[in-house]
Design a protein around this motif. Structure first.
Motif, PDB file in Angstrom:
ATOM      1  N   ARG A  47       0.866  -1.171   0.000  1.00  0.00           N
ATOM      2  CA  ARG A  47       0.000   0.000   0.000  1.00  0.00           C
ATOM      3  C   ARG A  47       0.907   1.227   0.000  1.00  0.00           C
ATOM      4  N   LEU A  48       0.827   2.018  -1.067  1.00  0.00           N
ATOM      5  CA  LEU A  48       1.620   3.241  -1.199  1.00  0.00           C
ATOM      6  C   LEU A  48       0.784   4.425  -0.746  1.00  0.00           C
ATOM      7  N   LEU A  49       1.390   5.288   0.055  1.00  0.00           N
ATOM      8  CA  LEU A  49       0.699   6.451   0.606  1.00  0.00           C
ATOM      9  C   LEU A  49       1.506   7.711   0.329  1.00  0.00           C
ATOM     10  N   SER A  53       1.981  17.359   1.883  1.00  0.00           N
ATOM     11  CA  SER A  53       2.757  18.159   2.833  1.00  0.00           C
ATOM     12  C   SER A  53       3.210  17.269   3.975  1.00  0.00           C
ATOM     13  N   LYS A  54       4.248  17.706   4.669  1.00  0.00           N
ATOM     14  CA  LYS A  54       4.735  16.945   5.819  1.00  0.00           C
ATOM     15  C   LYS A  54       3.679  16.923   6.920  1.00  0.00           C
ATOM     16  N   GLU A  55       2.957  18.026   7.076  1.00  0.00           N
ATOM     17  CA  GLU A  55       1.913  18.103   8.095  1.00  0.00           C
ATOM     18  C   GLU A  55       0.816  17.064   7.827  1.00  0.00           C
ATOM     19  N   ASN A  56       0.366  16.988   6.571  1.00  0.00           N
ATOM     20  CA  ASN A  56      -0.643  15.977   6.222  1.00  0.00           C
ATOM     21  C   ASN A  56      -0.097  14.570   6.438  1.00  0.00           C
ATOM     22  N   PHE A  57       1.129  14.348   6.010  1.00  0.00           N
ATOM     23  CA  PHE A  57       1.760  13.040   6.141  1.00  0.00           C
ATOM     24  C   PHE A  57       1.781  12.605   7.604  1.00  0.00           C
ATOM     25  N   GLU A  58       2.248  13.506   8.472  1.00  0.00           N
ATOM     26  CA  GLU A  58       2.347  13.177   9.893  1.00  0.00           C
ATOM     27  C   GLU A  58       0.982  12.985  10.538  1.00  0.00           C
ATOM     28  N   ALA A  59      -0.049  13.623   9.975  1.00  0.00           N
ATOM     29  CA  ALA A  59      -1.417  13.466  10.488  1.00  0.00           C
ATOM     30  C   ALA A  59      -2.125  12.260   9.878  1.00  0.00           C
ATOM     31  N   GLY A  60      -1.464  11.540   8.977  1.00  0.00           N
ATOM     32  CA  GLY A  60      -2.081  10.381   8.338  1.00  0.00           C
ATOM     33  C   GLY A  60      -3.074  10.747   7.258  1.00  0.00           C
ATOM     34  N   ASP A  63      -3.429  12.787   0.979  1.00  0.00           N
ATOM     35  CA  ASP A  63      -4.331  13.503   0.072  1.00  0.00           C
ATOM     36  C   ASP A  63      -3.895  13.470  -1.385  1.00  0.00           C
ATOM     37  N   ALA A  64      -2.697  13.001  -1.675  1.00  0.00           N
ATOM     38  CA  ALA A  64      -2.249  12.929  -3.066  1.00  0.00           C
ATOM     39  C   ALA A  64      -2.538  11.556  -3.670  1.00  0.00           C
ATOM     40  N   TRP A  65      -2.277  10.487  -2.880  1.00  0.00           N
ATOM     41  CA  TRP A  65      -2.500   9.142  -3.415  1.00  0.00           C
ATOM     42  C   TRP A  65      -2.479   8.112  -2.300  1.00  0.00           C
ATOM     43  N   ASP A  66      -3.442   7.242  -2.321  1.00  0.00           N
ATOM     44  CA  ASP A  66      -3.493   6.073  -1.455  1.00  0.00           C
ATOM     45  C   ASP A  66      -3.921   4.922  -2.356  1.00  0.00           C
ATOM     46  N   THR A  67      -3.012   4.007  -2.608  1.00  0.00           N
ATOM     47  CA  THR A  67      -3.321   2.907  -3.528  1.00  0.00           C
ATOM     48  C   THR A  67      -4.341   1.931  -2.967  1.00  0.00           C
ATOM     49  N   GLY A  68      -4.536   1.972  -1.643  1.00  0.00           N
ATOM     50  CA  GLY A  68      -5.274   0.881  -1.035  1.00  0.00           C
ATOM     51  C   GLY A  68      -4.362  -0.341  -1.072  1.00  0.00           C
ATOM     52  N   LYS A  69      -4.803  -1.439  -0.546  1.00  0.00           N
ATOM     53  CA  LYS A  69      -3.983  -2.649  -0.528  1.00  0.00           C
ATOM     54  C   LYS A  69      -3.968  -3.270  -1.922  1.00  0.00           C
ATOM     55  N   VAL A  70      -2.776  -3.383  -2.487  1.00  0.00           N
ATOM     56  CA  VAL A  70      -2.597  -3.949  -3.822  1.00  0.00           C
ATOM     57  C   VAL A  70      -1.936  -5.315  -3.661  1.00  0.00           C
ATOM     58  N   PHE A  71      -2.602  -6.354  -4.083  1.00  0.00           N
ATOM     59  CA  PHE A  71      -2.051  -7.700  -3.964  1.00  0.00           C
ATOM     60  C   PHE A  71      -1.059  -7.932  -5.104  1.00  0.00           C
ATOM     61  N   SER A  72       0.218  -7.736  -4.771  1.00  0.00           N
ATOM     62  CA  SER A  72       1.276  -7.829  -5.772  1.00  0.00           C
ATOM     63  C   SER A  72       2.621  -7.959  -5.058  1.00  0.00           C
ATOM     64  N   SER A  73       3.525  -8.666  -5.677  1.00  0.00           N
ATOM     65  CA  SER A  73       4.895  -8.749  -5.157  1.00  0.00           C
ATOM     66  C   SER A  73       5.775  -7.658  -5.764  1.00  0.00           C
ATOM     67  N   GLU A  81      -0.112   7.204  -9.733  1.00  0.00           N
ATOM     68  CA  GLU A  81      -1.414   7.326 -10.377  1.00  0.00           C
ATOM     69  C   GLU A  81      -2.390   8.090  -9.496  1.00  0.00           C
ATOM     70  N   GLY A  82      -1.853   9.032  -8.719  1.00  0.00           N
ATOM     71  CA  GLY A  82      -2.684   9.809  -7.816  1.00  0.00           C
ATOM     72  C   GLY A  82      -3.160  11.106  -8.445  1.00  0.00           C
ATOM     73  N   LYS A  83      -3.491  12.065  -7.581  1.00  0.00           N
ATOM     74  CA  LYS A  83      -3.940  13.376  -8.036  1.00  0.00           C
ATOM     75  C   LYS A  83      -2.846  14.072  -8.820  1.00  0.00           C
ATOM     76  N   ALA A  84      -3.238  15.021  -9.665  1.00  0.00           N
ATOM     77  CA  ALA A  84      -2.258  15.785 -10.449  1.00  0.00           C
ATOM     78  C   ALA A  84      -1.253  16.438  -9.510  1.00  0.00           C
ATOM     79  N   LEU A  85       0.016  16.317  -9.863  1.00  0.00           N
ATOM     80  CA  LEU A  85       1.073  16.888  -9.036  1.00  0.00           C
ATOM     81  C   LEU A  85       1.229  18.378  -9.316  1.00  0.00           C
ATOM     82  N   LEU A  86       1.483  19.122  -8.267  1.00  0.00           N
ATOM     83  CA  LEU A  86       1.696  20.557  -8.395  1.00  0.00           C
ATOM     84  C   LEU A  86       3.178  20.842  -8.603  1.00  0.00           C
TER      85      LEU A  86
END
Length: 122
Positions: A47-49, A53-60, A63-73, A81-86
């Motif tokens: 799961r890629l997260l 921002s660092k503040e958002n990251f530390e707060a969990g 907001d840019a991308w959460d793959t959810g659990k991807v069953f893959s090696s 493949e998340g939101k458009a990057l600024l």
């Protein structure tokens, strides 16, 4: 502690072959390495997260991308493949991997910083 060694250690996070790159002008591709002392242990999912921002990251707040659990090696060149990057923005990311017993192991945080992207040079 001995049981932890039988699981997976996630390390050497890279984005476009670099650790914590600055000035990316191409689509990020994420990679990580795994280590285990247990024979035959492997990643069964990830799961890629990614946070804008660092503040958002530390707060969990990923907001840019959460793959959810991807069953893959897969652990090499995972295409963003998340939101458009600024432009000129630092994004923070981590990966959670799951082993053969579905135990989760989290990486340390990493970041990448975008360049001008499609902005015109002035």
């Amino acid at each position: 502690m001995a049981d932890m060694l039988k699981g997976l250690k996630v390390y050497d996070l890279t984005c476009n072959y670099l650790r914590n790159p600055i000035g990316l002008d191409s689509m990020p591709r994420f990679s990580w390495k795994l280590y285990s002392e247990a024979r035959g242990q492997r990643q069964t999912a990830y799961r890629l997260l990614v946070a804008s921002s660092k503040e958002n990251f530390e707060a969990g707040i990923y907001d840019a991308w959460d793959t959810g659990k991807v069953f893959s090696s897969d652990s090499i060149h995972i295409k963003y493949e998340g939101k458009a990057l600024l432009p000129r923005t630092r994004y923070w990311w981590k990966v959670i991997v799951y082993d053969m017993e579905d135990m989760a192991y989290e990486s340390e945080p990493a970041f990448f910083e975008t360049g001008k992207l499609n902005e015109k040079w002035t």
